[in-house]
Write an enzyme that holds these catalytic residues in place. Structure first.
Site, short mmCIF file in Angstrom:
data_model
loop_
_atom_site.label_atom_id
_atom_site.label_comp_id
_atom_site.label_asym_id
_atom_site.label_seq_id
_atom_site.Cartn_x
_atom_site.Cartn_y
_atom_site.Cartn_z
N LYS A 193 88.54 17.69 -16.99
CA LYS A 193 89.72 17.96 -17.82
C LYS A 193 90.81 16.93 -17.53
CE LYS A 193 92.79 21.82 -19.10
NZ LYS A 193 93.17 23.22 -18.80
N SER A 223 93.13 26.48 -22.57
CA SER A 223 93.43 25.10 -22.84
C SER A 223 92.30 24.12 -22.50
CB SER A 223 94.68 24.69 -22.07
OG SER A 223 94.45 24.73 -20.67
N SER A 244 92.58 29.73 -18.96
CA SER A 244 92.23 28.48 -19.64
C SER A 244 90.85 27.92 -19.35
CB SER A 244 93.28 27.40 -19.33
OG SER A 244 94.45 27.66 -20.04
#
Lengths: 487, 97
Positions: free
Chosen positions: A79, A154, A178
Site C-alpha cells: 500500500k 482504504s 481499511s
C-alpha cells in the site's frame, strides 16, 4: 494453468522443489498487471527493474537451497502509505505525489530480509481516509467482480491486486477497517493484528492510536505466514510489543466446543438482506464445525462509530499538521509569506475528504470542545475496551459481518457523511479496543459481489482468531472464487 | 454547539486551511451533521464504570538510552521542496520592526 492461481505457500513449495523460479513468478506477475490493471487502477507505482533484480538474487538462493524464508521469491504489493526508500510513497495524495522517502518502514525491512519481491505500490483512499478507494489523487480503484463497483477502502488497491491474482500477497493498513472492509468487498482475506503486534514505523500516520499494518491474501494460511514475517522485532516504534508466539501456531488447532459470541446489535437495522443471509450461513458452518454460538447484546456498541470519528479525526488533524510545504511534499508556487505558503500548500495539496476530517478533528480539540468531545470519547474508548475484555471472558471469538453491505457503485458522490461513516460500523470496534480481527469471504450477492465475515478475539490472541478462519476456510470454498475478468 | 461561517473560519485558521464560499457551505452542513451524530456521546454514562485495562494507560516499551545513527542530512533534505546544502529554505519568518 495460471501459476498465480496457486497460493503463496504452494508457489513456495514449487520453488523449493526447483519446479519454478522466483523470476518466472515475477515475470508472470508483471504480465498480468500489464494486462489487467488498466481496468482496475490498483497500482500507482510499478517496480519492474528492482523486482527483477531481486528475483534473480532469489533465483540464486533457491537454486543453492539457501532461501531466506518460506516466502523468499514471492511477489508482494505494498500500500502506498508505507515508506519505501528511494521509491515514491504518495498516500494517494497530491500532497505527496512526488515524495520519495529516505528510509524503509520496518515492515519493508522485514520483507526484504525475508527475500520477498516488492512489485509495486498500490492505490488507496487519500491518507487512508475513505471506505471506497475513490478519494485518491490518482483516480478510483475498480472492483474486479464488477468494474462499476467500489473496491472498498482504504486499502482497495491491495485488495484488488490480490483478488485478481495479479499478486498472491499484499500489505495494507487498517485504521477503522481499511484492510478488512476492502478484503470483504473483493472476496479475499484481510488480517489486522492486535495493536502493537506489528511495527508502525514508516507507516504514514493517519490516527496513530488506531493504525496497524495488515495483510491481504487469498487464503488465511498465506496471510498468517506473512504476519509472522512483518511482525518481527523493532526498536523504532515505541508502541511495538510484538507477538511472542507468532500467528501460525494455532492454524490446525481444533475449534470444536469453542464459544462464539454474536452481537445482536449488528444484525438489526442497516444490514443488507443478502449480507445477513450469507452471514447466517457462515454461522451455520461454525456450528457444524462444533462451535457453540451465543447471541449477546452490548448497548455500548452504538457509541463505537462516533467515538472512533472524534478520536481518529483529532489524531489526523495533529498528524497531518506535519504537511506544511517545508520538509517534504507539495509547496504552492505563489504565496505572500510563510503562513500563506503553509495555508496554500495544505489547501491545494489535500483533497476534500482529508480537509473535512482535519477540520472536524481540529474542532474537537479546541479548548472549548476538548472536554466535551475528545476527552469524553477517550473515556468511552477505555470503557468500550473493558467491555470487550469482559466479552472475551465468555467467548473465544466474536463473529459478525465485515460490512453491512456488499460493494456499492463507484462515481456516486456520498453526500451523507454519517451514512458513509456507518459503513465502518462492524470494523471500528477492533481498532477502538486494539483487538485482532480478520475478514474472510463467506458468500456472494445475487449480482455476484463478494461478502465477508469477520472474526475478532482478545488482544494478543491473534493466532486463536486465525484458527477460526482457517477451520472455516477448510470447510468452505468462497475464497477460491475468481473474478471473471481476472481469469 | 452552533456551527456558523465564523466557526469554520476560526477552525480553518487553526488548521491552516482555506476554503471558498461553496466549500464553506458544504463544510457547515457536514460539520453540523457530524456534531449532531457525535453529540450522542453525551448520553454515554460513565458513572461508576471501571476500566480493566485502560488503553490510554498503555505503557510503551522504552528504547535503550544509547546514541545510534540517524538519517543522513543529505537524504532528508532531498525530499524538501526547497533547500540548500544544510537547511530547509522557507520564506522570511521574522517581520521587520
Amino acid at each position: 494453468m495460471d501459476i498465480l492461481n496457486f497460493s503463496a505457500i504452494e508457489l513456495s513449495a514449487l520453488i523449493d522443489k526447483k519446479e519454478l523460479l522466483p523470476s518466472e513468478i515475477v515475470t508472470e506477475t508483471f504480465r498480468k498487471i500489464d494486462t489487467l490493471d488498466n481496468k482496475y487502477n490498483s497500482f500507482i507505482t510499478m517496480l519492474h527493474d528492482s523486482a527483477m533484480t531481486e528475483a534473480k538474487k532469489s533465483d540464486a538462493r533457491a537454486i543453492s537451497g539457501k532461501r531466506l524464508s518460506v516466502f523468499d521469491g514471492i511477489p508482494i504489493a505494498v500500500k502506498d502509505n508505507i515508506c519505501t526508500e528511494g521509491i515514491k510513497t504518495t498516500c494517494g495524495s497530491r500532497m505527496l505525489a512526488d515524495y520519495i522517502p529516505p528510509y524503509d518502514a520496518t515492515v519493508i525491512t522485514h520483507l526484504k530480509n525475508a527475500g520477498m519481491i516488492m512489485v509495486g505500490k498500490t492505490n488507496m483512499d487519500e491518507f487512508g481516509m475513505g471506505s471506497c478507494s475513490d478519494t485518491s489523487y490518482f483516480g478510483a480503484v475498480h472492483n474486479p467482480f464488477d468494474l462499476n463497483k467500489s473496491a472498498g477502502g482504504s486499502s482497495g488497491g491491495s485488495a484488488v491486486a490480490v483478488a485478481s491474482r495479479m499478486v498472491p500477497l499484499a500489505l495494507g493498513s487498517d485504521t477503522g477497517g481499511s484492510v478488512r472492509q476492502p478484503a470483504s468487498m473483493c472476496g479475499v482475506c484481510g488480517i489486522k493484528s492486535t495493536y502493537g503486534a506489528v511495527s508502525r514505523y514508516g507507516l504514514v500516520a493517519y490516527a496513530s492510536s488506531f493504525d496497524q499494518i495488515g495483510v491481504i491474501s487469498n487464503n488465511i494460511t498465506d496471510g498468517a505466514e506473512l504476519m509472522n514475517i512483518i511482525s518481527g522485532n523493532d526498536t523504532l516504534d515505541s508502541t511495538y510489543v510484538g507477538l511472542k508466539d507468532g500467528f501460525t501456531h494455532s492454524l490446525s488447532l481444533p475449534i470444536k466446543d469453542k464459544v462464539i459470541g454474536i452481537p445482536k446489535e449488528y444484525l438489526d437495522g442497516n444490514i443488507d438482506g443478502e449480507v445477513n443471509e450469507a452471514f447466517l450461513n457462515a454461522v451455520s458452518v461454525m456450528k457444524q464445525l462444533g462451535c457453540r454460538v451465543e447471541y449477546f447484546s452490548l448497548d455500548a456498541l452504538k457509541y463505537v462509530v462516533p467515538c472512533y470519528y472524534i478520536i481518529s479525526n483529532a489524531e489526523a488533524s495533529t498528524n497531518l499538521s506535519r504537511f506544511d510545504g517545508v520538509k517534504y511534499g507539495y509547496r504552492a508556487a505563489d504565496f505572500t509569506d510563510v503562513n500563506d505558503m503553509m495555508v496554500k500548500s495544505r489547501s491545494d495539496g489535500f483533497g476534500a475528504e482529508v480537509k473535512k476530517r482535519i477540520m472536524l478533528g481540529t474542532f474537537a480539540i479546541t479548548s472549548e470542545n476538548y472536554e466535551k468531545y475528545y476527552k469524553k470519547a477517550m473515556e468511552i474508548r477505555d470503557d468500550l475496551s473493558s467491555s470487550f475484555d469482559r466479552l472475551f471472558d465468555r467467548y473465544d471469538a466474536v463473529m459478525c459481518p465485515t460490512s453491512p453491505t456488499a460493494a456499492g457503485p463507484l462515481g456516486v458522490k456520498e453526500t451523507d457523511n454519517i451514512r458513509m461513516y456507518l459503513s465502518d460500523i462492524y470494523t471500528v470496534s477492533a481498532n477502538i479496543a486494539g483487538l485482532p480481527a480478520l475478514s474472510v469471504p463467506c458468500g456472494f450477492t445475487g449480482e455476484g459481489l463478494p461478502i465477508g465475515v469477520q472474526f475478532m478475539g482478545r488482544r494478543f490472541c491473534d493466532a486463536k482468531v486465525i484458527s477460526f478462519a482457517a477451520e472455516y476456510q477448510r470447510a468452505t470454498d468462497c475464497h477460491k472464487w475468481l473474478p471473471k475478468g481476472a481469469i | 454547539m452552533k456551527i456558523t461561517e465564523e466557526t469554520v473560519d476560526r477552525i480553518s485558521t487553526l488548521a491552516k486551511l482555506s476554503f471558498d464560499v461553496k466549500e464553506k457551505d458544504e463544510l457547515i452542513i457536514g460539520l453540523k451533521g457530524m456534531m449532531g451524530f457525535v453529540t450522542a456521546l453525551e448520553n454515554y454514562d460513565l458513572v461508576g464504570k471501571t476500566t480493566t485495562e485502560p488503553l490510554s494507560n498503555f505503557t510503551c516499551p522504552l528504547a535503550e538510552d544509547k546514541a545510534s545513527p540517524s538519517l543522513e542530512r543529505e537524504k532528508v533534505l532531498s525530499s524538501a521542496p526547497m533547500c540548500d546544502d544544510t537547511c530547509f529554505i522557507v520564506p522570511k519568518t521574522v517581520e521587520e520592526g
